[in-house]
Design a protein around this motif. Structure first.
Motif, short mmCIF file in Angstrom:
data_model
loop_
_atom_site.label_atom_id
_atom_site.label_comp_id
_atom_site.label_asym_id
_atom_site.label_seq_id
_atom_site.Cartn_x
_atom_site.Cartn_y
_atom_site.Cartn_z
N PHE A 77 0.84 -1.21 0.00
CA PHE A 77 0.00 0.00 0.00
C PHE A 77 0.87 1.25 0.00
O PHE A 77 0.52 2.26 -0.60
CB PHE A 77 -0.91 0.00 1.23
N VAL A 78 2.03 1.18 0.66
CA VAL A 78 2.91 2.35 0.79
C VAL A 78 3.47 2.79 -0.56
O VAL A 78 3.26 3.95 -0.96
CB VAL A 78 4.04 2.08 1.81
N PRO A 79 4.21 1.93 -1.29
CA PRO A 79 4.73 2.40 -2.58
C PRO A 79 3.63 2.68 -3.60
O PRO A 79 3.75 3.61 -4.39
CB PRO A 79 5.64 1.25 -3.05
N ALA A 80 2.56 1.88 -3.58
CA ALA A 80 1.47 2.11 -4.55
C ALA A 80 0.82 3.46 -4.31
O ALA A 80 0.56 4.22 -5.27
CB ALA A 80 0.44 0.99 -4.44
N CYS A 81 0.56 3.79 -3.07
CA CYS A 81 -0.05 5.08 -2.75
C CYS A 81 0.88 6.24 -3.11
O CYS A 81 0.43 7.24 -3.68
CB CYS A 81 -0.41 5.13 -1.27
N HIS A 86 2.44 10.82 -6.57
CA HIS A 86 3.42 11.41 -7.50
C HIS A 86 2.78 11.66 -8.86
O HIS A 86 2.99 12.71 -9.48
CB HIS A 86 4.61 10.46 -7.64
N GLU A 87 2.00 10.70 -9.32
CA GLU A 87 1.32 10.86 -10.61
C GLU A 87 0.34 12.02 -10.57
O GLU A 87 0.27 12.84 -11.50
CB GLU A 87 0.58 9.56 -10.95
N ALA A 186 22.23 4.28 -0.25
CA ALA A 186 21.59 4.10 -1.55
C ALA A 186 20.28 4.86 -1.67
O ALA A 186 19.80 5.10 -2.78
CB ALA A 186 21.34 2.60 -1.80
N ALA A 187 19.69 5.24 -0.54
CA ALA A 187 18.36 5.86 -0.56
C ALA A 187 18.35 7.17 -1.35
O ALA A 187 17.33 7.53 -1.94
CB ALA A 187 17.89 6.10 0.87
N ARG A 188 19.47 7.88 -1.37
CA ARG A 188 19.49 9.18 -2.06
C ARG A 188 19.31 9.04 -3.57
O ARG A 188 18.91 9.99 -4.24
CB ARG A 188 20.80 9.90 -1.76
N PRO A 192 11.58 7.72 -3.89
CA PRO A 192 11.07 7.85 -2.51
C PRO A 192 10.11 6.74 -2.12
O PRO A 192 10.09 6.30 -0.97
CB PRO A 192 10.38 9.22 -2.53
N SER A 193 9.31 6.27 -3.09
CA SER A 193 8.36 5.21 -2.76
C SER A 193 9.08 3.92 -2.39
O SER A 193 8.61 3.17 -1.52
CB SER A 193 7.42 4.96 -3.95
N TYR A 194 10.24 3.66 -2.99
CA TYR A 194 10.99 2.46 -2.66
C TYR A 194 11.61 2.58 -1.27
O TYR A 194 11.66 1.61 -0.51
CB TYR A 194 12.09 2.21 -3.69
N THR A 195 12.11 3.77 -0.95
CA THR A 195 12.68 3.99 0.37
C THR A 195 11.62 3.83 1.45
O THR A 195 11.85 3.19 2.49
CB THR A 195 13.31 5.38 0.46
#
Length: 263
Positions: A77-81, A86-87, A186-188, A192-195
């Protein structure tokens, strides 16, 4: 599917390297075992890929299947949202479609279906949590407590209980800290959705009060092996990391074959 997802943001070389690291990670043999890791990873990658491509309904449906497969699938739900936000932020005001966010409800609905199975079988939708607590000692906790008891158990088993020391506690501790060590720098360079996905997944999975399967949980998390790839962009680093992973994978597989405490 994983390669296609990575190619949305990275070149061929880095995407292929991430997939290669996935295959080399200690515990990757679990993907050919009769367990849920391979299915869960496929559904997770498919969910994010379809959402990224604008196929929100199909992506969230795969997310629902992932949440039905394992409770950690709820965290998709986190990356999908975040991708939908973003879209929407990048679209002209007149072309924003808030109704697309309703598709996100499919993901918790998949977990709801799993609870319904529990209720049908036992009369309690949360019976699985009782089983986890009674038989495995697992409840929600904090990472710091996990690291503390795993280190304590490692030190107490050194020298007199090799199957537990080197098959269970040491690999768990290595994965607990290695995941953070590679993800922070690596987060930088990561979406952001992956982090955010990594943080949510790590907090829940590694926070278990009696964690036995940290390597198995982390190899199923796409941002983890993507972070490994992003930190090994030079040939020297890539060769060194590949060699280390191959050695550790062999040692871990040997421990598994010897029936040490590899879960």
């Amino acid at each position: 599917v994983i390669y296609s997802l990575l190619r949305l943001d990275y070149g061929h070389e880095e995407s292929l390297r991430a997939v290669r690291y996935l295959c080399l990670l200690p515990g990757s043999f679990f993907f050919v075992a009769p367990m849920s890791e391979s299915l869960f990873l496929l559904l997770s990658a498919g969910c994010v890929y379809l959402v990224r491509r604008g196929k929100i309904g199909a992506g969230c449906l795969l997310g629902a299947y992932a949440a039905f497969t394992r409770s950690l699938g709820l965290l998709l739900f986190v990356p999908a949202c975040m991708e939908l936000v973003h879209e929407a932020a990048g679209a002209p005001r007149g072309r924003r479609r808030p109704a697309r966010f309703l598709w996100l409800l499919l993901i918790p609905a998949g977990f709801g279906a799993y609870l319904a199975v529990n209720y049908q079988v036992s009369g309690n939708p949360f019976q699985y949590m009782i089983y986890q607590s009674e038989h495995w000692g697992q409840n929600l906790g904090l990472f710091f407590n996990t690291a503390a008891y795993q280190l304590e158990n490692l030190l107490s088993s050194l020298g007199n209980n090799a199957p537990y020391a080197y098959g269970l506690w040491l690999p768990n501790l290595v994965f607990d800290f290695a995941a953070l060590a590679v993800m922070i720098p690596a987060a930088r360079d990561m979406r952001p959705s992956y982090t955010a996905w990594f943080i949510a997944y790590y907090f829940v999975a590694i926070g278990a009060t009696w964690l036995l399967s940290s390597p198995r949980y982390m190899i199923s998390l796409l941002p983890f092996f993507l972070a490994l790839s992003s930190l090994a962009r030079t040939r020297t680093r890539d060769a060194a990391l590949s060699a280390v992973l191959i050695i550790l994978n062999i040692l871990y597989a040997v421990a598994f074959v010897l029936r040490w405490q590899v879960w």
